[in-house]
Design an enzyme around this catalytic site. Structure first.
Site, mmCIF file in Angstrom:
data_model
loop_
_atom_site.group_PDB
_atom_site.id
_atom_site.type_symbol
_atom_site.label_atom_id
_atom_site.label_comp_id
_atom_site.label_asym_id
_atom_site.label_seq_id
_atom_site.Cartn_x
_atom_site.Cartn_y
_atom_site.Cartn_z
ATOM 1 N N GLU A 80 0.818 -1.204 0.000
ATOM 2 C CA GLU A 80 0.000 0.000 0.000
ATOM 3 C C GLU A 80 0.858 1.262 0.000
ATOM 4 O O GLU A 80 0.592 2.213 -0.755
ATOM 5 C CB GLU A 80 -0.919 -0.011 1.223
ATOM 6 C CG GLU A 80 -1.692 1.277 1.449
ATOM 7 C CD GLU A 80 -2.705 1.583 0.359
ATOM 8 O OE1 GLU A 80 -3.354 2.629 0.442
ATOM 9 O OE2 GLU A 80 -2.833 0.783 -0.594
ATOM 10 N N HIS A 83 2.631 2.053 -3.305
ATOM 11 C CA HIS A 83 1.667 2.650 -4.235
ATOM 12 C C HIS A 83 1.475 4.135 -3.919
ATOM 13 O O HIS A 83 1.439 4.976 -4.828
ATOM 14 C CB HIS A 83 0.337 1.892 -4.130
ATOM 15 C CG HIS A 83 -0.742 2.454 -4.996
ATOM 16 N ND1 HIS A 83 -1.988 2.790 -4.527
ATOM 17 C CD2 HIS A 83 -0.758 2.774 -6.325
ATOM 18 C CE1 HIS A 83 -2.721 3.274 -5.516
ATOM 19 N NE2 HIS A 83 -2.005 3.274 -6.606
ATOM 20 N N HIS A 142 -11.904 5.342 -7.960
ATOM 21 C CA HIS A 142 -10.443 5.446 -7.847
ATOM 22 C C HIS A 142 -9.767 4.803 -9.057
ATOM 23 O O HIS A 142 -8.792 5.349 -9.596
ATOM 24 C CB HIS A 142 -9.996 4.759 -6.558
ATOM 25 C CG HIS A 142 -8.615 5.133 -6.121
ATOM 26 N ND1 HIS A 142 -8.134 6.414 -6.126
ATOM 27 C CD2 HIS A 142 -7.591 4.362 -5.646
ATOM 28 C CE1 HIS A 142 -6.889 6.435 -5.693
ATOM 29 N NE2 HIS A 142 -6.538 5.205 -5.408
ATOM 30 N N HIS A 254 -20.755 -7.924 -16.862
ATOM 31 C CA HIS A 254 -19.392 -7.625 -17.292
ATOM 32 C C HIS A 254 -19.012 -8.498 -18.494
ATOM 33 O O HIS A 254 -18.374 -8.010 -19.444
ATOM 34 C CB HIS A 254 -18.418 -7.878 -16.142
ATOM 35 C CG HIS A 254 -16.992 -7.552 -16.471
ATOM 36 N ND1 HIS A 254 -16.600 -6.355 -17.018
ATOM 37 C CD2 HIS A 254 -15.856 -8.287 -16.338
ATOM 38 C CE1 HIS A 254 -15.288 -6.362 -17.208
ATOM 39 N NE2 HIS A 254 -14.821 -7.516 -16.808
ATOM 40 N N HIS A 312 -4.504 -7.945 -16.932
ATOM 41 C CA HIS A 312 -5.836 -7.669 -17.471
ATOM 42 C C HIS A 312 -6.196 -6.197 -17.254
ATOM 43 O O HIS A 312 -6.761 -5.557 -18.144
ATOM 44 C CB HIS A 312 -6.851 -8.578 -16.770
ATOM 45 C CG HIS A 312 -8.196 -8.604 -17.420
ATOM 46 N ND1 HIS A 312 -8.384 -8.942 -18.749
ATOM 47 C CD2 HIS A 312 -9.443 -8.335 -16.934
ATOM 48 C CE1 HIS A 312 -9.673 -8.886 -19.036
ATOM 49 N NE2 HIS A 312 -10.338 -8.507 -17.961
#
Length: 351
Positions: A80, A83, A142, A254, A312
């Site tokens: 975290e 990032h 986000h 999706h 992906h």
């Protein structure tokens, strides 16, 4: 070959580096989310009250005292914080981009300002992701915010290149339909990315393990409430709060969205193929689409391998950037001076 005005060369390099950095931020964001490290640090912008992950015994004891409900997991915390560090660095580069843009009258102003606004919004969304304990609508926003920053940097990079005419031997009617198809395809791809973000945020990625749609009776299970952005309040949204039927609904939509996206991308690729100077874009679109489909199928068959799931995300972003590039190229062509179009019109009969 990329052609750049000499006065903007260093500005171009700065934007290009920032673009690469933004790709790293998106990839790290996906990695953080997929390793369940989104709450690796229960506070923001620090970690357990420190600027870095607590390491010493005193720091760890302090962290345990202030956050007794969330035991420290160093690996997740570092995922975290890494990032956050790189995202913060990107924010500083965007500030520098704005300073340099406004110091030179000839440089673009709108995109740098939009970038600065998006970085501010993205920082708020990053904070809310933690403080609202992974609320799905915030997590999805986000993701879209990160993709928006990358796209804006890419657009700025394209804008700094000297315009290249792509309308040679192209009629106005052809150019018009290319623009419509490109814009429509961008909207479709963005919608599919949002659906992917909603699927991930609600932990619905593994709810269907068979192809092409789902092993469950999804028609019976379908629940439109699964797509309500505002969900009931929970102490934490980690691991999802929706029931099985709602997750199946999200997953199936999706997949159907992926089929629609495939048709839209192939249609645009075909239109590009018909124009010799756009064929490289056509090949790029098809290649990215094939890779994205293969990664999506692998996610289902192999139960979401980490590397494949991150790829992906990144390939989806690559497909969006390819769409944005085509839209920009045909859009710039359509705004060239009117006299440039004259040779493109059909010759009128005399007399």
């Amino acid at each position: 070959m990329i052609t750049i005005n000499n006065n903007d060369r260093y500005f171009f390099y700065l934007v290009s580096f920032s673009f690469v950095l933004s790709l790293a931020v998106v990839a790290l964001g996906a990695f953080t989310r997929l390793t369940e490290a989104g709450l690796g640090c229960p506070d923001w912008p620090g970690c357990y009250g420190f600027l870095t992950v607590p390491e010493t015994e005193f720091e760890q004891q302090t962290a345990a005292a202030f956050f007794p409900q969330t035991p420290l997991e160093p690996q997740k915390a570092w995922n975290e914080m890494l990032h956050r560090y790189i995202a913060g660095m990107l924010g500083l580069f965007v500030v520098v981009i704005n300073i340099m843009a406004w110091r030179q009258p000839s440089r673009p102003k709108l995109l740098p300002v939009l970038l600065l606004v998006m970085v501010f919004i993205q920082a708020l969304l990053g904070m809310w992701t933690v403080t609202l304990v992974l609320m799905p609508v915030v997590v999805m926003a986000h993701l879209l915010g990160g993709f928006s920053i990358v796209s804006l940097l890419w657009l700025l990079r394209l804008q700094l290149q000297l315009p290249l005419s792509i309308i040679t031997n192209m009629t106005l009617k052809t150019l018009y339909w290319l623009r419509i198809a490109a814009i429509f395809s961008v909207v479709v791809v963005i919608s599919q990315i949002a659906l992917g973000g909603w699927t991930a945020a609600n932990y619905a990625a593994l709810v269907c393990s068979q192809l092409p749609i789902c092993e469950a009776d999804w028609r019976q299970l379908f629940d439109a409430k699964a797509f309500l952005l505002l969900q009931p309040q929970h102490d934490s949204y980690q691991y999802g709060v929706l029931d099985y039927g709602q997750r199946v609904s999200i997953h199936v939509v999706h997949r159907i969205g992926a089929m629609i996206t495939t048709v839209a991308v192939l249609a645009l690729a075909w239109l590009c193929w018909l124009q010799p100077l756009l064929r490289r874009y056509s090949l790029g679109l098809v290649l990215l689409l094939i890779i994205q489909i293969a990664l999506g199928v692998t996610n289902v068959v192999a139960s979401l391998p980490l590397a494949v799931a991150v790829a992906h995300n990144v390939t989806g972003l690559g497909l969006l950037l390819a769409m944005v590039t085509v839209s920009y190229r045909v859009g710039v062509g359509s705004r060239l001076p009117r006299e440039v179009y004259q040779p493109l019109k059909k010759e009128q009969p005399h007399g």
